[in-house]
Enzyme design. Structure first.
Site, PDB file in Angstrom:
ATOM      1  N   ARG A  50       0.862  -1.178   0.000  1.00 24.75           N
ATOM      2  CA  ARG A  50       0.000   0.000   0.000  1.00 24.75           C
ATOM      3  C   ARG A  50       0.900   1.231   0.000  1.00 24.75           C
ATOM      4  O   ARG A  50       1.799   1.340   0.834  1.00 24.75           O
ATOM      5  CB  ARG A  50      -0.891   0.028   1.236  1.00 24.75           C
ATOM      6  CG  ARG A  50      -1.831  -1.158   1.347  1.00 24.75           C
ATOM      7  CD  ARG A  50      -2.588  -1.099   2.670  1.00 24.75           C
ATOM      8  NE  ARG A  50      -3.503  -2.228   2.816  1.00 24.75           N
ATOM      9  CZ  ARG A  50      -4.242  -2.439   3.900  1.00 24.75           C
ATOM     10  NH1 ARG A  50      -4.161  -1.591   4.921  1.00 24.75           N
ATOM     11  NH2 ARG A  50      -5.043  -3.479   3.968  1.00 24.75           N
ATOM     12  N   ASP A  52       1.403   5.483   0.168  1.00 32.67           N
ATOM     13  CA  ASP A  52       0.783   6.698   0.688  1.00 32.67           C
ATOM     14  C   ASP A  52       0.390   7.629  -0.456  1.00 32.67           C
ATOM     15  O   ASP A  52       0.835   7.463  -1.597  1.00 32.67           O
ATOM     16  CB  ASP A  52       1.768   7.456   1.583  1.00 32.67           C
ATOM     17  CG  ASP A  52       2.122   6.700   2.847  1.00 32.67           C
ATOM     18  OD1 ASP A  52       1.288   5.907   3.316  1.00 32.67           O
ATOM     19  OD2 ASP A  52       3.233   6.914   3.365  1.00 32.67           O
ATOM     20  N   ARG A 198      10.058   6.679   4.503  1.00 32.43           N
ATOM     21  CA  ARG A 198      10.097   8.133   4.542  1.00 32.43           C
ATOM     22  C   ARG A 198      10.734   8.645   5.830  1.00 32.43           C
ATOM     23  O   ARG A 198      11.471   9.643   5.826  1.00 32.43           O
ATOM     24  CB  ARG A 198       8.685   8.699   4.383  1.00 32.43           C
ATOM     25  CG  ARG A 198       8.125   8.556   2.973  1.00 32.43           C
ATOM     26  CD  ARG A 198       6.659   8.930   2.913  1.00 32.43           C
ATOM     27  NE  ARG A 198       6.424  10.270   3.440  1.00 32.43           N
ATOM     28  CZ  ARG A 198       5.199  10.751   3.684  1.00 32.43           C
ATOM     29  NH1 ARG A 198       4.130  10.002   3.449  1.00 32.43           N
ATOM     30  NH2 ARG A 198       5.047  11.969   4.144  1.00 32.43           N
TER      31      ARG A 198
END
Length: 246
Positions: A50, A52, A198
């Site tokens: 998945r 972002d 990130r």
């Protein structure tokens, strides 16, 4: 019923991420609607990971089931025609066994993060890289990154909204290299926590700018506390590179 494996390339800028969302467009929704228009069937697609909002993919792997007799080539061509103008492309399509699963059969995932290390504003790479004007020491970033490799509790680098059962993950590789004005960070693991890449990149950028050192990064990791995070990098420069299967 035939199960198809799709390899998907997309620009994540216009989307809330891969997964269907009630509050905005998603890559999953765009693909499923294109397949439904083509076949008349309501389908559900499953991806290896998945992403972002704003995160891109060079080769996301997904699968879906279609009852209508159709060849992989025709399915790929049809979806690519119908999905326009969304910045999504099916770049490969093949049939797979019914028990093959894009997510659960996956044994490894790889990401790339691009930092444009230049003073000038971005034009061609706007929304596709993180611009940092201050000079980065890529060698120091790579050296520090190695403290994150291996089996660790990555709570510090985990989003508060992460749904993973455990913060303990094994990071197989975290490499930093410079290519001209670009600093590339490559991460590989069986799976990642929400925002893990990130968050690691944000802290490595602090190392590259001299705000943190290797010891600071190690201290943040060992704190196992999101409050110890230095910086969470923006989604612009993050790319899902590929999923690995046995």
């Amino acid at each position: 019923m035939t199960r198809f494996r799709l390899t998907v390339e997309f620009d994540g800028g216009p989307f809330m991420g891969w997964q269907r969302q009630a509050h905005g467009p998603s890559v999953q929704q765009a693909i499923e609607e294109a397949v439904e228009t083509m076949t008349g069937e309501h389908v559900v697609s499953h991806a290896a990971g998945r992403t972002d909002a704003g995160v891109h993919a060079l080769a996301m792997t997904a699968h879906l089931d279609v009852a209508k007799p159709i060849t992989p080539f025709r399915l790929m061509e049809g979806v690519n025609a119908l999905i326009r103008p969304n910045p999504i492309a099916i770049i490969a399509c093949e049939t797979v066994p019914d028990d093959w699963h894009a997510r659960f059969s996956c044994v490894g995932r790889e990401y790339l993060y691009r930092i444009s290390n230049r003073r000038a504003p971005l034009t061609l790479d706007l929304g596709r890289a993180w611009r940092i004007a201050k000079a980065l020491d890529a060698d120091a970033m790579h050296d520090a990154a190695q403290v994150l490799v291996g089996l660790h509790d990555f709570t510090t680098f985990r989003s508060a909204h992460c749904q993973a059962k455990s913060p303990v993950k094994t990071l197989d590789r975290l490499d930093v290299r410079r290519e001209g004005e670009e600093v590339c960070i490559e991460a590989a693991a069986r799976s990642f926590l929400h925002h893990q890449v990130r968050s690691m990149v944000g802290c490595l950028a602090m190392v590259g700018q001299g705000q943190w050192n290797k010891a600071d990064l190690k201290k943040a990791l060992e704190a196992a506390d999101r409050a110890a995070l230095g910086l969470n990098a923006p989604p612009d420069g993050l790319y899902f590179v590929r999923a690995r299967y046995p």
